[in-house]
Design an enzyme around this catalytic site. Structure first.
Site: not given
Ligand code: F6P
Length: 325
Positions: A134, A130, A108, A132, A77, A176, A16
């Site tokens: 995290d 990120t 991660d 998050d 990804r 998440r 992300g």
């Molecule tokens: O890891 C960053 C994040 O924004 C999370 O908070 C979220 O759950 C996820 O990516 C969403 O991913 P995508 O862009 O694939 O919808």
């Protein structure tokens, strides 16, 4: 893992996107050029690497990107890269391009890729990017501050209309598996509760009873912050309305939280980490993750970094409910 000579490096962003990634890319490119190294920008993360999607960068390639959200290198990804054959293919492509070191900006999952590539002979350095927050080995990840401020700006607006209608707003924020955005924005926005994946909660005790109690004290509008990993936000809103009688609306902030111009904090930390990552490669180190600890930039072995566990700060969690009643 120590290597002798790294003269040409690649840089990619993965997973992300997060505001501040561009500042990190810029720092990597400019530091590398300052060290008389060559530097390639690999587009669309590991997926792009497997397609040989790369371009040599110069000083101008990173002009005017410091203040922009998103990532000028694009991101993705990649399922193919997750398999051992994918890693081997990526290492081959890097060797063919004579790239002998790689900076990976992401979370991660991206670091696991960096560890595997390092084992396949390409020394990699991870930079935590990120929204998050995290990544366990680092106090901070690039993009978190901007995302929290984006949430604050939106929830301040929601508060205006909630107050006018004497309503409760249940606000779903990203994360998440991590509640950092919910907790921090919850404190900054005066939420009555923040529900996060790391801490078990009882919706009656932790939300509805609190609302009922403060209704008696004369409070008329409420914000409940919910991490996306916690459950169905619409259902939570319906339940709160049924239990408290307060008209309740759910708002899902979504990907808007990932965009926008990075804050000063994100730009500065990203720049410091990008600079540090190149210095590590230049000194012959690979298989490391750059982190920030008590405002010092440090580095860890990738495997060690991935084995760390970050506990949710329970005091911050309790603070949300305590000071908004
Ligand atoms: O890891 C960053 C994040 O924004 C999370 O908070 C979220 O759950 C996820 O990516 C969403 O991913 P995508 O862009 O694939 O919808």
């Amino acid at each position: 893992m120590e290597h002798l000579k790294v003269n040409t490096i690649g840089v990619l962003t993965s997973g992300g996107d997060s505001p501040g990634m561009n500042a990190a890319v810029r720092a990597v490119v400019r530091t590398a050029l300052g060290e008389n190294m060559r530097v390639y920008g690999i587009r669309f993360g590991y997926a792009g690497l497997l397609e040989n999607d790369m371009v040599e960068m110069n000083m101008k390639s990173v002009s005017d990107c410091l203040q922009r959200g998103g990532t000028i290198l694009y991101t993705a990804r990649s399922k193919e890269f997750a398999a051992p054959e994918g890693v081997e293919k990526a290492a081959r492509i890097l060797r063919q391009a004579e790239i002998d070191g790689l900076v990976v900006i992401g979370g991660d999952g991206s670091f696991r890729g960096a560890r595997d590539l390092t084992a396949a002979g390409i020394p990699c350095i991870g930079i935590p990017g990120t929204i998050d927050n995290d990544i366990a080995c680092s106090d901070y990840t690039i993009g978190f501050d901007t995302a929290v401020n984006t949430v604050i700006e939106s929830v301040d607006k929601l508060r205006d209309t909630s107050k006018s209608h004497h309503r409760c707003s249940v606000v779903e924020v990203m994360g998440r598996n991590a509640g950092y955005i919910a907790i921090h924005a919850g404190i900054a926005c005066g939420a009555i509760a923040a529900l996060v994946p790391e801490v078990p909660f009882d919706i009656d005790r932790d939300v509805c009873d609190r609302i009922k109690k403060t209704l008696h004290l004369g409070r008329s509008h409420f914000i409940v912050m919910v991490s996306e990993g916690v459950g169905n936000t619409e259902e939570i809103a319906r339940y709160i309305k049924a239990q408290t009688g307060v008209d309740t609306r759910a708002t899902i902030l979504g990907h808007v939280q990932r965009g926008g111009s990075p804050t000063g904090r994100d730009r500065i930390i990203a720049s410091r980490m990008g600079y540090y990552a190149v210095k590590l490669l230049r000194s012959g180190f690979g298989g490391r993750v750059v982190a920030i600890r008590e405002d010092n930039i440090v580095d860890y072995d990738i495997d060690e970094a991935l084995s760390f566990h970050k506990d949710m700060d329970r005091e911050l969690y309790h603070l949300v409910g305590t000071i908004s009643i």
